[in-house]
Scaffold this motif. Structure first.
Motif, PDB file in Angstrom:
ATOM      1  N   LEU A 445      51.050 -43.743  51.726  1.00 17.41           N
ATOM      2  CA  LEU A 445      52.631 -44.447  51.879  1.00 17.41           C
ATOM      3  C   LEU A 445      52.548 -45.759  51.568  1.00 17.41           C
ATOM      4  O   LEU A 445      52.742 -46.565  51.213  1.00 17.41           O
ATOM      5  N   LEU A 446      52.032 -46.321  53.083  1.00 18.43           N
ATOM      6  CA  LEU A 446      51.837 -47.766  53.660  1.00 18.43           C
ATOM      7  C   LEU A 446      51.181 -48.285  52.565  1.00 18.43           C
ATOM      8  O   LEU A 446      51.597 -49.265  52.645  1.00 18.43           O
ATOM      9  N   ALA A 447      49.937 -48.055  52.262  1.00 20.47           N
ATOM     10  CA  ALA A 447      49.326 -49.001  50.987  1.00 20.47           C
ATOM     11  C   ALA A 447      49.717 -48.768  50.425  1.00 20.47           C
ATOM     12  O   ALA A 447      50.514 -49.832  49.285  1.00 20.47           O
ATOM     13  N   SER A 448      50.747 -48.238  49.434  1.00 18.83           N
ATOM     14  CA  SER A 448      52.247 -47.959  48.732  1.00 18.83           C
ATOM     15  C   SER A 448      52.934 -49.641  48.692  1.00 18.83           C
ATOM     16  O   SER A 448      53.675 -49.704  47.554  1.00 18.83           O
ATOM     17  N   GLY A 449      53.170 -50.049  50.102  1.00 19.70           N
ATOM     18  CA  GLY A 449      53.928 -49.840  50.878  1.00 19.70           C
ATOM     19  C   GLY A 449      55.843 -49.803  51.051  1.00 19.70           C
ATOM     20  O   GLY A 449      56.378 -50.426  51.026  1.00 19.70           O
ATOM     21  N   ASP A 450      55.352 -48.440  51.091  1.00 23.92           N
ATOM     22  CA  ASP A 450      56.627 -47.197  51.479  1.00 23.92           C
ATOM     23  C   ASP A 450      56.487 -47.328  52.750  1.00 23.92           C
ATOM     24  O   ASP A 450      56.201 -46.080  53.725  1.00 23.92           O
ATOM     25  N   ARG A 451      56.969 -47.910  54.028  1.00 28.88           N
ATOM     26  CA  ARG A 451      56.920 -48.263  55.359  1.00 28.88           C
ATOM     27  C   ARG A 451      57.856 -46.396  55.684  1.00 28.88           C
ATOM     28  O   ARG A 451      56.636 -45.928  56.845  1.00 28.88           O
ATOM     29  N   GLU A 452      59.101 -46.307  55.613  1.00 34.99           N
ATOM     30  CA  GLU A 452      59.835 -45.714  55.792  1.00 34.99           C
ATOM     31  C   GLU A 452      59.441 -43.871  55.913  1.00 34.99           C
ATOM     32  O   GLU A 452      58.870 -43.539  56.423  1.00 34.99           O
ATOM     33  N   GLY A 453      58.362 -43.906  54.749  1.00 35.25           N
ATOM     34  CA  GLY A 453      57.665 -42.565  54.390  1.00 35.25           C
ATOM     35  C   GLY A 453      56.296 -42.774  55.256  1.00 35.25           C
ATOM     36  O   GLY A 453      55.799 -41.619  55.269  1.00 35.25           O
ATOM     37  N   ALA A 454      55.508 -44.023  55.591  1.00 35.60           N
ATOM     38  CA  ALA A 454      54.793 -43.953  56.214  1.00 35.60           C
ATOM     39  C   ALA A 454      54.951 -43.390  57.072  1.00 35.60           C
ATOM     40  O   ALA A 454      54.711 -42.981  58.416  1.00 35.60           O
ATOM     41  N   ARG A 455      56.200 -43.909  58.787  1.00 30.05           N
ATOM     42  CA  ARG A 455      56.805 -43.696  59.202  1.00 30.05           C
ATOM     43  C   ARG A 455      56.728 -42.582  59.745  1.00 30.05           C
ATOM     44  O   ARG A 455      56.319 -41.567  61.024  1.00 30.05           O
ATOM     45  N   ALA A 456      57.456 -41.523  58.684  1.00 33.74           N
ATOM     46  CA  ALA A 456      57.938 -40.344  58.685  1.00 33.74           C
ATOM     47  C   ALA A 456      56.552 -39.257  58.490  1.00 33.74           C
ATOM     48  O   ALA A 456      56.427 -38.519  59.292  1.00 33.74           O
ATOM     49  N   GLY A 457      56.125 -39.691  57.426  1.00 29.57           N
ATOM     50  CA  GLY A 457      54.750 -39.315  58.033  1.00 29.57           C
ATOM     51  C   GLY A 457      53.393 -38.852  58.660  1.00 29.57           C
ATOM     52  O   GLY A 457      53.210 -38.173  59.432  1.00 29.57           O
ATOM     53  N   TYR A 458      53.329 -40.018  59.777  1.00 30.45           N
ATOM     54  CA  TYR A 458      52.963 -40.247  60.665  1.00 30.45           C
ATOM     55  C   TYR A 458      53.355 -39.674  62.187  1.00 30.45           C
ATOM     56  O   TYR A 458      53.186 -38.502  62.827  1.00 30.45           O
ATOM     57  N   ALA A 459      55.091 -39.182  61.600  1.00 33.21           N
ATOM     58  CA  ALA A 459      55.253 -38.840  62.661  1.00 33.21           C
ATOM     59  C   ALA A 459      55.307 -36.747  62.636  1.00 33.21           C
ATOM     60  O   ALA A 459      55.238 -36.333  63.814  1.00 33.21           O
TER      61      ALA A 459
END
Length: 483
Positions: A445-459
């Motif tokens: 998600l982070l690689a695709s530019g979806d920072r919010e999705g990445a943040r939720a994933g790491y949480a």
């Protein structure tokens, strides 16, 4: 006391039956890998230097429909490192070089007065040198441009092994350049080429008649042609890399039987004494000794099985060599279809089976089924095929967490983040309690530019694994990095 002849015959027959039953079971397992995973290559399992199972599958020369045979020759990539390490240890035994001397001692013209010059031979062997290394991914421009040139060892070191270090010595980091320098040190210490030293001190004493240093010019009888799989599922010739780039780090070719001969020669003390072998097989960090991975495999109920092993990969070829130190079982798999995950998984399954552990037969690769659909018809078609095939409920396809994760990362490396995200989502749905699955999804998600999705994933990763260091670091970066 002499045993009665009848009892001796009964024991021999019982042992023979046990070996035959085991080979039959191995045949079922390995054939399933050939049928379900399209394995192409040779498998050889030996105990005490004697083969108990050997088989060959696939095409050695696809264009001419020439089949792989038991004595086919393969390039073995980084499986060269255990042989290079054994050569260095042998030269140390006979006083031709000193493991505690420095790079500058043997290569003063190139490294005197540099930080690299202070590195010891031991540090090169153990991957603790801190040297700058070549790019690890074949997608790096180095492999498509600079690696196509021919170099002498001196030229290559001058351009690609700088005197400045990339990290502090003493910290383990896998390093091909370190093993390249070992070949140069062997030549400096003996006045002979790396190839001549390998022949004199390793190949000849071990009886390895079909092994050598691949130079790209010499015609090698029975050499299997390496291939790679294209995105559409077809097989292609591998990208060209000049053999001079591989040298003593990844430049050897061999056969399965020759590697079993190497195993027997080591076990029999014909290459190294026991003191040198203990030194070589001692864990120096991250489960690595001198040229060998050093591990304990959970194949027995009573105690772990100590093994030393190494894999090898060069475009078109994949290999693995596993040696059990306690019961002297050797497993050699040489492949000419560049199937890394398949070769490693098969070696693990063979080790389990040989030691009495139940092993499930391999299933078909989901990546092999869906990848070509993605390439030809797009992401929506891949999604539809996933549903149509009933993958999650199917017993035909390998939908294990590791298989889906490998599929996702393969797509990510190919610059297809949307497809990678879809595969990682399938994995998260199938294994919702795995922190590693959610970590992979967050990375995509982070690689695709979806920072919010990445943040939720790491949480989510931290919710499942509160001490996860990687997720903590990534969340901290996201907090302090502007969108």
């Amino acid at each position: 006391m002499q045993k009665p002849i009848g009892l001796i015959c009964a024991v021999v027959l019982a042992l023979s039956a046990a070996v035959n039953a085991q080979a039959s079971t191995l045949e079922q397992l390995v054939r399933a890998y050939a049928e379900q995973r399209d394995f192409s290559g040779v498998v050889l399992v030996a105990r005490d230097g004697q083969p108990i199972y050997q088989a060959a599958f696939g095409m050695a020369q696809p264009a001419w429909k020439v089949a792989v045979t038991d004595d086919s020759v393969f390039r073995i990539g980084s499986l060269s490192k255990p042989l290079t390490a054994t050569l260095v240890m042998r030269l140390a035994e006979i006083g031709r070089l000193n493991l505690d001397e420095t790079v500058a001692t043997y290569l003063p013209a190139a490294y005197a007065g540099t930080d690299a010059g202070k590195i010891t031979v031991r540090q090169l062997l153990a991957h603790t040198s801190g040297l700058a290394d070549l790019p690890s991914r074949y997608t790096d421009p180095f492999w498509s441009k600079d690696a196509r040139r021919h170099y002498t060892p001196k030229e290559f070191a001058s351009e690609w092994i700088p005197g400045a270090l990339a990290s502090e010595p003493g910290i383990w980091r896998y390093n091909n350049n370190g093993y390249y320098l070992l070949g140069m040190i062997v030549e400096a210490a003996t006045g002979k080429s790396y190839a001549e030293n390998m022949k004199q001190y390793i190949f000849a004493p071990a009886g390895m008649q079909d092994s050598g240093v691949f130079d790209g010019r010499t015609i090698i009888a029975k050499l299997a042609q390496g291939t790679v799989q294209a995105d559409d599922g077809t097989r292609l010739m591998p990208p060209y890399i000049d053999p001079s780039v591989s040298y003593s780090a990844a430049g050897l070719y061999s056969t399965a039987l020759d590697l079993v001969r190497f195993d027997a020669a080591l076990a029999g003390g014909r290459l190294l004494n026991q003191t040198s072998q203990r030194d070589m097989f001692t864990n120096r960090g991250k489960g690595y000794g001198y040229g060998w991975e050093v591990e304990d495999w959970a194949v027995r109920k009573d105690a772990p099985l100590p093994v030393v092993l190494h894999t090898g990969s060069v475009p078109g070829y994949q290999s693995i060599f596993v040696r059990s130190l306690s019961d002297h079982v050797a497993i050699v798999i040489l492949d000419n279809a560049w199937q890394g995950a398949t070769v490693v998984a098969m070696a693990r399954d063979i080790a389990d089976l040989v030691h009495g552990k139940a092993v499930a037969l391999p299933r078909r690769s989901l990546q092999a089924a869906l990848g070509p659909i993605l390439f030809r018809e797009g992401l929506d078609a891949m999604r539809a095929a996933y549903i149509r095939l009933g993958v999650r409920e199917s017993t035909m396809y390998d939908v294990s967490e590791s298989a889906l994760n490998a599929f996702g990362y393969s797509l990510l490396r190919k610059g297809q983040p949307e497809a990678a995200i879809q595969v990682f989502r399938w994995n998260a749905e199938a294994y919702p309690l795995s922190h590693n699955v959610h970590d992979s999804l967050a990375e995509a998600l982070l690689a695709s530019g979806d920072r919010e999705g990445a943040r939720a994933g790491y949480a989510r990763v931290l919710a499942l694994d509160p001490g996860n260091r990687h997720a903590t670091e990534e969340l901290e970066k996201l907090r302090h990095t502007p969108p």
